[in-house]
Write a protein that holds these residues in place. Structure first.
Motif, PDB file in Angstrom:
ATOM      1  N   GLU A  65       2.047  -2.292  -6.658  1.00 20.73           N
ATOM      2  CA  GLU A  65       1.731  -1.063  -5.924  1.00 20.73           C
ATOM      3  C   GLU A  65       0.233  -0.799  -6.012  1.00 20.73           C
ATOM      4  OE1 GLU A  65       5.762   1.627  -6.230  1.00 20.73           O
ATOM      5  OE2 GLU A  65       4.508   1.571  -8.026  1.00 20.73           O
ATOM      6  N   LEU A  66      -0.462  -1.069  -4.920  1.00 26.55           N
ATOM      7  CA  LEU A  66      -1.925  -0.922  -4.954  1.00 26.55           C
ATOM      8  C   LEU A  66      -2.357   0.537  -4.927  1.00 26.55           C
ATOM      9  CD1 LEU A  66      -3.201  -3.742  -2.570  1.00 26.55           C
ATOM     10  CD2 LEU A  66      -3.204  -3.700  -5.077  1.00 26.55           C
ATOM     11  N   HIS A  67      -1.527   1.401  -4.349  1.00 27.69           N
ATOM     12  CA  HIS A  67      -1.926   2.802  -4.192  1.00 27.69           C
ATOM     13  C   HIS A  67      -1.098   3.762  -5.039  1.00 27.69           C
ATOM     14  CE1 HIS A  67      -4.053   1.831  -0.098  1.00 27.69           C
ATOM     15  NE2 HIS A  67      -4.757   1.469  -1.151  1.00 27.69           N
ATOM     16  N   GLY A  68      -0.471   3.226  -6.081  1.00 28.79           N
ATOM     17  CA  GLY A  68       0.297   4.083  -6.972  1.00 28.79           C
ATOM     18  C   GLY A  68       1.661   4.419  -6.406  1.00 28.79           C
ATOM     19  N   SER A  69       2.246   5.513  -6.915  1.00 27.44           N
ATOM     20  CA  SER A  69       3.609   5.858  -6.543  1.00 27.44           C
ATOM     21  C   SER A  69       3.796   7.368  -6.463  1.00 27.44           C
ATOM     22  CB  SER A  69       4.574   5.292  -7.588  1.00 27.44           C
ATOM     23  OG  SER A  69       5.883   5.743  -7.330  1.00 27.44           O
ATOM     24  N   LEU A  70       4.583   7.773  -5.476  1.00 24.32           N
ATOM     25  CA  LEU A  70       4.975   9.187  -5.356  1.00 24.32           C
ATOM     26  C   LEU A  70       5.842   9.604  -6.528  1.00 24.32           C
ATOM     27  CD1 LEU A  70       6.232   9.578  -1.661  1.00 24.32           C
ATOM     28  CD2 LEU A  70       4.102  10.462  -2.632  1.00 24.32           C
ATOM     29  N   GLN A 115       0.845  -1.196   0.000  1.00 22.45           N
ATOM     30  CA  GLN A 115       0.000   0.000   0.000  1.00 22.45           C
ATOM     31  C   GLN A 115       0.874   1.237   0.000  1.00 22.45           C
ATOM     32  OE1 GLN A 115      -3.271  -0.728   3.200  1.00 22.45           O
ATOM     33  NE2 GLN A 115      -1.630  -2.170   3.639  1.00 22.45           N
ATOM     34  N   ASN A 116       2.173   1.044   0.123  1.00 26.44           N
ATOM     35  CA  ASN A 116       3.079   2.187   0.194  1.00 26.44           C
ATOM     36  C   ASN A 116       3.304   2.781  -1.197  1.00 26.44           C
ATOM     37  OD1 ASN A 116       3.218   1.628   2.866  1.00 26.44           O
ATOM     38  ND2 ASN A 116       5.251   0.691   2.814  1.00 26.44           N
ATOM     39  N   VAL A 117       3.575   4.062  -1.188  1.00 30.58           N
ATOM     40  CA  VAL A 117       3.773   4.773  -2.450  1.00 30.58           C
ATOM     41  C   VAL A 117       5.210   5.297  -2.556  1.00 30.58           C
ATOM     42  CG1 VAL A 117       1.339   5.436  -2.665  1.00 30.58           C
ATOM     43  CG2 VAL A 117       2.885   6.920  -1.363  1.00 30.58           C
ATOM     44  N   ASP A 118       6.073   4.818  -1.636  1.00 27.72           N
ATOM     45  CA  ASP A 118       7.402   5.428  -1.519  1.00 27.72           C
ATOM     46  C   ASP A 118       8.484   4.808  -2.404  1.00 27.72           C
ATOM     47  OD1 ASP A 118       8.033   3.027  -0.097  1.00 27.72           O
ATOM     48  OD2 ASP A 118       7.502   3.966   1.820  1.00 27.72           O
ATOM     49  N   GLY A 119       8.245   3.633  -2.962  1.00 28.83           N
ATOM     50  CA  GLY A 119       9.240   2.993  -3.829  1.00 28.83           C
ATOM     51  C   GLY A 119      10.403   2.365  -3.075  1.00 28.83           C
ATOM     52  N   LEU A 120      10.324   2.266  -1.748  1.00 24.37           N
ATOM     53  CA  LEU A 120      11.471   1.752  -0.978  1.00 24.37           C
ATOM     54  C   LEU A 120      11.668   0.244  -1.161  1.00 24.37           C
ATOM     55  CD1 LEU A 120      11.254   3.908   2.288  1.00 24.37           C
ATOM     56  CD2 LEU A 120      12.952   4.079   0.458  1.00 24.37           C
TER      57      LEU A 120
END
Ligand code: NAD
Ligand code: ZN
Length: 260
Positions: A112-117, A96-101
């Motif tokens: 990535e269920l919630h997209g990406s920053l 659910q993270n959008v941070d790409g870590l």
């Protein structure tokens, strides 16, 4: 059998992560949000309505989040998950993270269920742009058509990206183990993923500093910080894999063939 055994013996282990996995990288969870943006609730900024009303304010928040993540690095939790994938144990990381870590730590199959920053999308022509670093001017504009760009993330009240959701559900249905880490499990539909896996017979292993909405369906609850618990778990899994390899009559190939 303990959690490490279950993971080591799995055929299709998936990992489901939330903001808690990045907390030790210094990326705040929504609950533990600090600093500059403390006086806003994410529900006031991460919505299509907020963006329509004040795109500059919303972008300033996203630029701040991009800056935090840009300065941050993956922590031992991200690396342990990537290592489990490299060992052939973990088949997918659904986040659910959008941070790409996760990707920066070396995870390859990340949903990535919630997209990406690190992507922006034109509200006018739909073009999607990859971002290498935090945006400079806010709000940014589409180089192609001049339209307003928005963060390519899922806001409250918006549907999930179809393709990512379909992949996640497929993995959940196929999983025999789901390792859930650092999520409160209250953001739907994402939080269905561990429930879908459980319904299809998967063992649920949870890592969290406190009980969550997933805990009632967890078969194993490993209390603690993801950056401490996951590396220990990965170490144990590695040990079990090598023991099995040594004790297997057919030698290393037996492991290889059971984990194509
Ligand atoms: P959440 O903030 O609702 O819950 C975080 C969970 O992590 C809690 O259960 C907490 O107990 C646990 N936690 C905190 N620190 C931990 C640690 N060190 N080790 C293990 N567990 C820890 O986060 P969520 O469930 O991901 O849902 C909130 C939404 O916020 C998601 O939709 C996500 O897209 C978004 N979000 C993403 C980021 C990011 O990309 N890093 C950051 C904040 C919010
Ligand atoms: Zn455009």
């Amino acid at each position: 059998m303990d959690a490490a055994d279950v993971v080591a013996k799995s055929k299709h282990c998936i990992v489901f992560t939330g903001a808690g996995v990045s907390a030790e990288s210094g990326v705040p969870t929504f609950r533990g949000a600090g600093g500059l943006w403390e006086r806003y609730r994410p529900e006031e900024l991460a919505t299509p309505e907020a963006f329509a009303k004040d795109p500059e304010l919303v972008w300033r928040w996203y630029r701040w989040r991009q800056e935090v993540v840009h300065r941050a690095a993956p922590n031992p939790a991200h690396y342990a998950i990537a290592e489990l994938e490299a060992l052939g144990v973990v088949k997918a990381v659904i986040t659910q993270n959008v941070d790409g870590l996760h990707q920066r730590a070396g995870s390859r199959n990340v949903v990535e269920l919630h997209g990406s920053l690190w992507r922006a999308r034109c509200v006018k022509c739909g073009a999607v742009y990859r971002l290498e670093k935090p945006v400079e001017e806010v709000p940014p504009r589409c180089p192609r058509c001049g339209g307003l760009l928005r963060p390519d993330v899922v806001w409250f009240g918006e549907p999930l990206p179809q393709e990512a959701w379909a992949r996640a559900v497929e993995h959940a249905a196929e999983a025999d183990v789901v390792l859930v880490a650092g999520t409160s499990g209250v953001v739907y539909p994402a939080a269905y993923i561990p429930h879908i896996a459980k319904k299809h017979g998967a063992v649920v292993v949870e890592v969290n500093v406190e009980e969550s909405a997933i805990t009632p369906i967890a078969d194993f609850f490993l209390r603690g910080r993801a950056g401490e618990v996951l590396p220990r778990l990965a170490e144990e899994v590695k040990k079990r894999l090598s023991t099995r390899r040594e004790s297997s009559p057919r030698g290393p190939s037996a492991i290889g063939s059971s984990q194509p």
